[in-house]
Write a protein that holds these residues in place. Structure first.
Motif, PDB file in Angstrom:
ATOM      1  N   GLN A 152       0.834  -1.199   0.000  1.00 52.69           N
ATOM      2  CA  GLN A 152       0.000   0.000   0.000  1.00 52.69           C
ATOM      3  C   GLN A 152       0.869   1.250   0.000  1.00 52.69           C
ATOM      4  OE1 GLN A 152      -2.516  -0.389   3.541  1.00 52.69           O
ATOM      5  NE2 GLN A 152      -4.300  -0.462   2.197  1.00 52.69           N
ATOM      6  N   LEU A 153       0.289   2.362  -0.455  1.00 50.09           N
ATOM      7  CA  LEU A 153       0.915   3.673  -0.227  1.00 50.09           C
ATOM      8  C   LEU A 153      -0.191   4.649   0.161  1.00 50.09           C
ATOM      9  CD1 LEU A 153       0.369   5.843  -2.780  1.00 50.09           C
ATOM     10  CD2 LEU A 153       1.980   4.333  -3.926  1.00 50.09           C
ATOM     11  N   ALA A 154       0.203   5.737   0.791  1.00 49.69           N
ATOM     12  CA  ALA A 154      -0.771   6.733   1.266  1.00 49.69           C
ATOM     13  C   ALA A 154      -0.439   8.104   0.711  1.00 49.69           C
ATOM     14  CB  ALA A 154      -0.780   6.781   2.795  1.00 49.69           C
ATOM     15  N   ASP A 163      -8.530   3.429  -2.236  1.00 51.84           N
ATOM     16  CA  ASP A 163      -9.193   4.715  -2.465  1.00 51.84           C
ATOM     17  C   ASP A 163      -8.909   5.318  -3.829  1.00 51.84           C
ATOM     18  OD1 ASP A 163     -10.117   4.491   0.136  1.00 51.84           O
ATOM     19  OD2 ASP A 163      -8.420   5.600   0.969  1.00 51.84           O
ATOM     20  N   GLY A 164      -8.202   4.616  -4.688  1.00 49.69           N
ATOM     21  CA  GLY A 164      -7.913   5.129  -6.020  1.00 49.69           C
ATOM     22  C   GLY A 164      -6.714   4.447  -6.626  1.00 49.69           C
ATOM     23  N   LEU A 165      -6.686   4.444  -7.983  1.00 48.14           N
ATOM     24  CA  LEU A 165      -5.611   3.747  -8.686  1.00 48.14           C
ATOM     25  C   LEU A 165      -4.712   4.695  -9.465  1.00 48.14           C
ATOM     26  CD1 LEU A 165      -7.701   0.729 -10.078  1.00 48.14           C
ATOM     27  CD2 LEU A 165      -6.327   0.826  -7.977  1.00 48.14           C
ATOM     28  N   THR A 166      -5.074   5.975  -9.534  1.00 49.53           N
ATOM     29  CA  THR A 166      -4.280   6.950 -10.277  1.00 49.53           C
ATOM     30  C   THR A 166      -3.866   8.085  -9.352  1.00 49.53           C
ATOM     31  OG1 THR A 166      -6.175   8.319 -10.927  1.00 49.53           O
ATOM     32  CG2 THR A 166      -5.635   6.429 -12.350  1.00 49.53           C
ATOM     33  N   PRO A 167      -2.780   8.795  -9.700  1.00 52.59           N
ATOM     34  CA  PRO A 167      -2.356   9.937  -8.867  1.00 52.59           C
ATOM     35  C   PRO A 167      -3.464  10.965  -8.690  1.00 52.59           C
ATOM     36  CG  PRO A 167      -0.612   9.353 -10.403  1.00 52.59           C
ATOM     37  CD  PRO A 167      -1.807   8.529 -10.790  1.00 52.59           C
ATOM     38  N   GLN A 168      -4.162  11.275  -9.777  1.00 48.90           N
ATOM     39  CA  GLN A 168      -5.188  12.315  -9.711  1.00 48.90           C
ATOM     40  C   GLN A 168      -6.332  11.916  -8.771  1.00 48.90           C
ATOM     41  OE1 GLN A 168      -3.939  11.023 -12.563  1.00 48.90           O
ATOM     42  NE2 GLN A 168      -2.597  12.759 -13.116  1.00 48.90           N
ATOM     43  N   ALA A 213      -7.976  12.443  -1.212  1.00 49.06           N
ATOM     44  CA  ALA A 213      -7.330  12.973  -0.007  1.00 49.06           C
ATOM     45  C   ALA A 213      -7.804  14.401   0.277  1.00 49.06           C
ATOM     46  CB  ALA A 213      -5.814  12.926  -0.163  1.00 49.06           C
ATOM     47  N   ASP A 214      -8.005  15.182  -0.806  1.00 47.21           N
ATOM     48  CA  ASP A 214      -8.515  16.549  -0.672  1.00 47.21           C
ATOM     49  C   ASP A 214      -9.920  16.533  -0.074  1.00 47.21           C
ATOM     50  OD1 ASP A 214      -9.233  19.248  -3.052  1.00 47.21           O
ATOM     51  OD2 ASP A 214      -8.937  19.246  -0.887  1.00 47.21           O
ATOM     52  N   TYR A 258     -10.110   8.785   3.953  1.00 47.09           N
ATOM     53  CA  TYR A 258     -11.156   8.864   2.929  1.00 47.09           C
ATOM     54  C   TYR A 258     -12.057   7.636   3.019  1.00 47.09           C
ATOM     55  CZ  TYR A 258     -13.456   8.626  -1.590  1.00 47.09           C
ATOM     56  OH  TYR A 258     -14.383   8.534  -2.572  1.00 47.09           O
ATOM     57  N   ASN A 259     -13.356   7.867   2.767  1.00 44.55           N
ATOM     58  CA  ASN A 259     -14.290   6.768   2.534  1.00 44.55           C
ATOM     59  C   ASN A 259     -15.324   7.255   1.532  1.00 44.55           C
ATOM     60  OD1 ASN A 259     -16.718   7.887   4.013  1.00 44.55           O
ATOM     61  ND2 ASN A 259     -15.218   7.829   5.697  1.00 44.55           N
ATOM     62  N   HIS A 260     -16.054   6.323   0.939  1.00 42.52           N
ATOM     63  CA  HIS A 260     -16.972   6.702  -0.140  1.00 42.52           C
ATOM     64  C   HIS A 260     -18.141   7.545   0.363  1.00 42.52           C
ATOM     65  CE1 HIS A 260     -14.916   4.405  -3.212  1.00 42.52           C
ATOM     66  NE2 HIS A 260     -14.797   3.392  -2.358  1.00 42.52           N
ATOM     67  N   GLN A 261     -18.397   7.516   1.669  1.00 38.01           N
ATOM     68  CA  GLN A 261     -19.428   8.382   2.232  1.00 38.01           C
ATOM     69  C   GLN A 261     -19.086   9.858   2.010  1.00 38.01           C
ATOM     70  OE1 GLN A 261     -22.332   7.855   3.510  1.00 38.01           O
ATOM     71  NE2 GLN A 261     -22.742   9.940   4.194  1.00 38.01           N
ATOM     72  N   LEU A 262     -17.776  10.171   1.985  1.00 40.61           N
ATOM     73  CA  LEU A 262     -17.354  11.566   1.778  1.00 40.61           C
ATOM     74  C   LEU A 262     -17.742  12.055   0.394  1.00 40.61           C
ATOM     75  CD1 LEU A 262     -13.831  11.518   3.460  1.00 40.61           C
ATOM     76  CD2 LEU A 262     -16.015  12.226   4.433  1.00 40.61           C
ATOM     77  N   ASP A 263     -17.739  11.154  -0.611  1.00 38.44           N
ATOM     78  CA  ASP A 263     -18.180  11.550  -1.945  1.00 38.44           C
ATOM     79  C   ASP A 263     -19.644  11.943  -1.926  1.00 38.44           C
ATOM     80  OD1 ASP A 263     -16.128   9.328  -3.967  1.00 38.44           O
ATOM     81  OD2 ASP A 263     -15.841  11.401  -3.328  1.00 38.44           O
TER      82      ASP A 263
END
Length: 728
Positions: free
Chosen positions: A325-327, A426-431, A437-438, A455-460
């Motif tokens: 993993q990375l964060a 939480d994502g597969l691309t830098p963007q 994270a934002d 992050y969790n999908h509830q934040l979306d």
């Protein structure tokens, strides 16, 4: 008879009060004497005992004991005392008395009274101002000295320390002792006197002689008190720059030595080879500079968004290969915009560089720190094994920011809000990782700042709700879904309601009441705050007009936004609003935050002076939470300070909060400002505020914000039976 008429004309038109007293009863007085004490004419005072003109009976008797021996001796008695007007207000006056006939004291005495109230107030303000200026001089970090004919009239402690003298050794002495010889002293005097007489500032770096014989380099700045008359003296500000000069000298010596070595080596080579090597080196350095500028932030030197995304993409590929993993940590400095607006962008840049360096030192070499804009930073953590590992990094970042930062004369405490996104969950691309994270960071900031959030999908879904809330705000303004509540403001001394603060409420259809804390920040972000503020002003004026028609006269305070003040036609709109609702301008009070005051100070002062001339009352809301200094505060034409409820909340249990409140009230008294305490909920809080001299309070102890009709009922009940719940 003609003579008596002439004397009466003289008495009635005299610029001082004249009174004939017999047995301490007023027999005659002129019109000025009666009006000075708040009466329409002499007929209102003739036959009354002078006791009614004194603050109390004690002072009435005291003046009699002092005056009688002097008057009986045939001398004139004179004193300065505070006297009482008909409305019970007190004023200072100069009193001169003399017996009509010293042989027969019972025939009465003549008294001449001059109103010197404004003179005494001006004298008191001058003493307070002089005291504050002396405090500033004594604690300044630079040397300050006042000269008259090149002689010292006064100087501060730092100046004495720089030259090694005691203050009494310098006062009255000439500046000759600071110069190595008389020639330099004469040259300096001729040079700077020419500059000062032209109205310009004199600045130079010169060597001065200390008492112990050592010389020091000083950065000297001076300006004449009156360029047209140098005999009035000049003020000098000096800084010891000896260390800087020594460093410059050492650097120059090293530079000269290096140039000499380069020259010796260069001459040993053939010119053609040297030119070729120099051209190659310059091209390489230029390419490196261009590449560095393209990939790094110009202010902090950290990687920018482009370089960060490149490195993040490389780490993602490595994480896929290693099944790790990375964060990504998205960091936003709390309240930085407020500080930047208050102190200016130059100081803001200094603060950013300092904080960026702290973050860089707190991040290990295998982690990438970047600045991607404003006060936003991102950090990449490779090979993350657990949430706890990420939380430890966040804790180290918060600890690195915890010590105060000194910018100029300001001591600042900075915290940060952090959002965290993990690869691959939480994502597969830098963007995507940066975006998520934002989103998490914004949740952390809404949760109270100086926090972190994974992050969790509830934040979306919450982000989508935020967009929906923004659209609902536009709809609410268009369809009149807002309403105003009013919180009473109570005079601490009398317990009477003497004002109210207008507070906006949003009854959103299908959702109920929405907290202002949810939609006001959003309104500021989407630019609706100006229209909402104008609506609040309009509704508050309409309500005051309605109350006025029912015999209820209350001053209403309305919060202003920065956007309203920046609107060129604001003053015209305000005047039109007051006129349409037939309101006196002093019925309206406008509340501004410290950040609004400190933004474009000169333009703000000009606007507030215009509002002050209109007669509108002005106050600072949430005072103590910003970074305004006393030197700035006294420049604004203010009427009131409102102590932020964060200081009032713990005033009875936290000594620091009590000291802060007492200091704010004392400072306001010095500046002739009223003070309102916000958020008063308990009697012991109110008792302390009364002891400190606070004038007014608002809070749940008296009443929560209520609809307009409820406030009218409260005001009527309060007028009949004032509510005082404290002991003085």
């Amino acid at each position: 008879m003609t003579l008596l008429n002439e004397q009466q004309v003289i008495l009635d038109n005299a610029g001082v009060g004249i009174c004939f007293v017999q047995n301490r009863l007023i027999q005659r007085c002129n019109r000025h004497y009666a009006q000075m004490h708040g009466y329409d004419g002499p007929e209102d005072l003739v036959g009354t005992n002078t006791l009614s003109l004194y603050p109390d009976k004690k002072q009435y008797l005291e003046l009699g004991r002092e005056a009688y021996p002097v008057l009986v001796a045939g001398e004139r008695f004179q004193t300065e005392r505070r006297m009482r007007r008909q409305d019970s207000s007190l004023f200072w006056c100069r009193i001169t008395g003399k017996l009509v006939d010293t042989r027969h004291p019972d025939r009465g005495s003549i008294w001449i009274v001059e109103d010197i109230d404004e003179q005494r107030q001006a004298s008191d303000r001058l003493k307070a101002l002089t005291h504050r200026q002396q405090l500033i001089l004594d604690h300044a970090m630079v040397g300050i000295v006042f000269l008259h004919d090149r002689q010292v009239t006064s100087c501060n402690r730092r100046f004495c320390e720089m030259l090694g003298y005691e203050q009494e050794e310098l006062i009255g002495k000439t500046t000759r002792c600071w110069y190595p010889d008389k020639t330099r002293w004469d040259e300096a005097g001729n040079y700077y006197s020419k500059i000062l007489s032209q109205g310009q500032s004199f600045r130079a770096e010169i060597q001065l002689l200390r008492k112990d014989g050592r010389t020091i380099w000083c950065d000297i700045r001076s300006k004449a008190i009156n360029p047209d008359d140098l005999s009035q003296g000049s003020i000098w500000i000096m800084m010891d720059i000896s260390e800087r000069k020594a460093s410059e000298k050492a650097l120059q010596a090293a530079h000269d030595a290096l140039e000499k070595r380069v020259e010796e080596r260069t001459h040993a080579l053939e010119q053609v080879v040297a030119d070729l090597h120099r051209e190659i080196e310059e091209r390489r350095l230029a390419e490196e500079r261009i590449r560095h500028l393209a990939q790094h932030d110009g202010l902090t030197g950290l990687p920018n968004r482009k370089l960060f995304e490149q490195r993040l993409e490389e780490q993602i590929r490595q994480a896929v290969a290693e099944h790790t993993q990375l964060a990504v940590l998205f960091i936003d400095l709390d309240r930085f915009k407020h500080i930047n607006d208050s102190m200016g962008h130059h100081e803001g840049d200094i603060l950013l560089k300092s904080l960026a360096e702290r973050l860089r030192q707190a991040v290990a070499n295998d982690k990438t720190l970047a600045r991607i804009g404003g006060d936003e930073f991102v950090i990449m953590l490779p090979r993350v094994r657990s949430h706890r590992e990420v939380e430890d990094v966040v804790a180290s970042l918060q600890a690195a920011l915890q010590p105060t930062v000194n910018i100029g004369l300001h001591e600042l405490r900075i915290s940060c809000s952090t959002g965290i996104a993990l690869f691959p969950d939480d994502g597969l691309t830098p963007q995507t990782l940066i975006q998520h994270a934002d989103t998490a960071m914004y949740r952390a900031k809404r949760n109270g700042r100086n926090r972190y959030q994974f992050y969790n999908h509830q934040l979306d879904r919450e982000q989508l709700e935020r967009v929906e809330l923004e659209n609902a705000l536009f709809h609410a303004l268009k369809h009149q879904e807002f309403e105003l509540y009013y919180q009473p403001q109570v005079d601490i001394t009398t317990g009477l309601i003497d004002g109210a603060e207008a507070l906006i409420r949003w009854n959103r259809p299908g959702h109920g009441m929405v907290s202002p804390g949810c939609f006001i920040p959003l309104a500021e972000e989407c630019g609706l705050i100006g229209e909402i503020g104008d609506w609040v002003l309009e509704q508050a004026c309409a309500q005051m007009h309605s109350w006025k028609a029912k015999g209820l006269h209350l001053r209403v305070s309305v919060n202003l936004s920065a956007l309203q003040l920046e609107t060129p036609e604001f003053c015209h709109h305000l005047a039109d609003c007051l006129s349409r609702y037939d309101l006196e301008s002093d019925q309206l009070e406008l509340e501004l935050t410290e950040s609004i005051l400190m933004k474009q100070v000169d333009q703000t002062i000009q606007l507030l002076e215009h509002l002050d001339q209109m007669g509108v009352h002005l106050s600072i809301d949430d005072f103590g939470t910003g970074y305004s200094s006393l030197s700035y505060l006294k420049r604004f034409p203010l009427d009131k300070l409102k102590i932020d409820q964060s200081f009032v909340r713990e005033i009875s249990v936290d000594q620091d909060d009590a000291i802060i409140c007492r200091t704010i009230i004392s400072m306001a008294e010095t500046l002739n400002l009223k003070v309102t305490a916000e958020g008063v909920e308990y009697p012991d809080q109110l008792a302390l505020l009364a002891e400190f001299g606070c004038h007014q309070y608002q809070g749940y102890l008296f009443s929560k914000p209520v609809p307009a009709d409820e406030l009218a009922r409260l005001a009527l009940e309060n007028h009949n039976e004032p509510n005082q719940t404290y002991d003085i």
